[in-house]
Design an enzyme around this catalytic site. Sequence first.
Site, PDB file in Angstrom:
ATOM      1  N   LYS A 111       3.267 -13.951   5.923  1.00 15.90           N
ATOM      2  CA  LYS A 111       3.603 -15.022   4.979  1.00 15.90           C
ATOM      3  C   LYS A 111       5.133 -15.126   4.975  1.00 15.90           C
ATOM      4  O   LYS A 111       5.800 -14.993   3.933  1.00 15.90           O
ATOM      5  CB  LYS A 111       3.038 -14.674   3.587  1.00 15.90           C
ATOM      6  CG  LYS A 111       3.101 -15.781   2.575  1.00 15.90           C
ATOM      7  CD  LYS A 111       1.967 -16.764   2.677  1.00 15.90           C
ATOM      8  CE  LYS A 111       2.169 -17.911   1.713  1.00 15.90           C
ATOM      9  NZ  LYS A 111       1.149 -18.954   1.827  1.00 15.90           N
TER      10      LYS A 111
ATOM     11  N   ASP B  49      -2.752 -17.505   4.865  1.00 13.52           N
ATOM     12  CA  ASP B  49      -3.754 -18.399   4.261  1.00 13.52           C
ATOM     13  C   ASP B  49      -4.389 -19.290   5.333  1.00 13.52           C
ATOM     14  O   ASP B  49      -5.611 -19.487   5.353  1.00 13.52           O
ATOM     15  CB  ASP B  49      -3.173 -19.227   3.101  1.00 13.52           C
ATOM     16  CG  ASP B  49      -1.760 -19.722   3.364  1.00 13.52           C
ATOM     17  OD1 ASP B  49      -1.189 -19.392   4.406  1.00 13.52           O
ATOM     18  OD2 ASP B  49      -1.222 -20.464   2.514  1.00 13.52           O
TER      19      ASP B  49
ATOM     20  N   TYR C   3       0.812  -1.217   0.000  1.00 15.88           N
ATOM     21  CA  TYR C   3       0.000   0.000   0.000  1.00 15.88           C
ATOM     22  C   TYR C   3       0.850   1.274   0.000  1.00 15.88           C
ATOM     23  O   TYR C   3       0.300   2.375  -0.025  1.00 15.88           O
ATOM     24  CB  TYR C   3      -0.899   0.026   1.233  1.00 15.88           C
ATOM     25  CG  TYR C   3      -2.281  -0.500   0.987  1.00 15.88           C
ATOM     26  CD1 TYR C   3      -2.494  -1.860   0.838  1.00 15.88           C
ATOM     27  CD2 TYR C   3      -3.372   0.350   0.899  1.00 15.88           C
ATOM     28  CE1 TYR C   3      -3.762  -2.357   0.616  1.00 15.88           C
ATOM     29  CE2 TYR C   3      -4.644  -0.136   0.675  1.00 15.88           C
ATOM     30  CZ  TYR C   3      -4.836  -1.491   0.539  1.00 15.88           C
ATOM     31  OH  TYR C   3      -6.090  -1.964   0.317  1.00 15.88           O
TER      32      TYR C   3
ATOM     33  N   ASP D 175      -6.119  -5.478   5.132  1.00 20.99           N
ATOM     34  CA  ASP D 175      -7.201  -4.997   4.273  1.00 20.99           C
ATOM     35  C   ASP D 175      -8.117  -6.155   3.886  1.00 20.99           C
ATOM     36  O   ASP D 175      -9.342  -6.080   4.022  1.00 20.99           O
ATOM     37  CB  ASP D 175      -6.594  -4.352   3.023  1.00 20.99           C
ATOM     38  CG  ASP D 175      -7.650  -3.929   2.026  1.00 20.99           C
ATOM     39  OD1 ASP D 175      -8.549  -3.165   2.415  1.00 20.99           O
ATOM     40  OD2 ASP D 175      -7.590  -4.371   0.855  1.00 20.99           O
TER      41      ASP D 175
END
Length: 364
Positions: free
Chosen positions: A192, A227, A125, A251
């Site tokens: 991640k 995930d 972002y 987000d």
Amino acid sequence: MAQHTVTLIPGDGIGNETTSAMQRVLAAAGADINWEIAEAGAHLMEIEGTPLPESTIEAVKRNKVAIKGPVTTPVGTGFRSVNVALRQSLDLYVCLRPVISIPGAGGRYDDVDLVIVRENTEDLYAGIEFEEGSKAAAHLIDMVQKTGAGSIRPDSGISIKPISVTGTQNIVRYAFDYAVKHGRKKVTAVHKANIMKHSDGLFLREARKVAEEYADKGIEFDDKIVDAFCMNCVIDPSQFDVIVFPNLYGDIASDLCAGLVGGLGIAPGANIGKDYAIFEAVHGSAPDIAGKNLANPTAEVLSACMMLDYLGEMETAERIRDAVRAVYAEGKYLTGDIRRATGSQEPGCTCTEFTDALVAALQK
Ligand code: ATP
């Protein structure tokens, strides 16, 4: 209650409807707010040459507290995101989004009570991007090749994902401080790190370090790969408490978690920095229903409750939350998004009717 001057940015799309409803509800609750209106949105491009005039940023700085409606960010154009620009220019590094079940709002669960703490200024972002075919992109591709870090196809567009030690420590500390202040039991860091070792890996490493600083505060810490977080959260959201995310995952998780409790129509939020705070619903401008009096103003109203808490007006905020819960529990006046979430075939009420019901509940 004391009088507070607050900057109100109605935005565009459903923003006029939801912010007007919010103003009515706060007035009915006796909140003494002096609203100073400031503009932002695509409609200003022709007049001001920018969707975010300097005067709007100044108005937020002057009053230190603002509440806004959504502002449209067209996909894939050169138009700068007003939301991202505001967060960056005022260093609103925390995006705080409580996700709490409201009985009667069509949630998949009745007992969701978690808090999303999203880093608000870094990650993908950050807005550092290189257009496919540009000189700068070619330069970057060449540099990557030369350093031996890997290879990038020459016809690539590139977005940069910076995650800093400073940014991570700030957001994780905020998450722990929030947990301590609100009697929460656990902080979970989502990442991640197995794939992006130098960005998400850094985020996890620094989160673990900050967690050690809070070891004596009795708050559990764990982490989840993003995930796995998504799957676990859908299966059993009660295992989460305060969850801290880098920007992009935060987000995405915000919409996922809103979906657990009835949708975007009831999901409030706040952007908070050391000096300023801007309160705003999680949802966007919903152009499909804009101007039709169909928007659900709950998310904006609950964002205003977060603002009242921030201003020290907790009692007024709680009375409004009670009124919201009463209207949903009664189930007579529900907007279309909530009717659909509950699986009902009945048509939804208008934004005005829902607001009338809220005002009536407050006056009871
Ligand atoms: P953005 O990218 O600007 O955040 P988005 O892609 O998340 O926007 P939204 O505009 O937030 O999209 O909303 C998606 C859809 O959800 C809308 O088109 C609308 O149908 C529904 N929706 C969102 N907010 C509300 C609301 N307050 N009341 C009723 N429906 C809503």
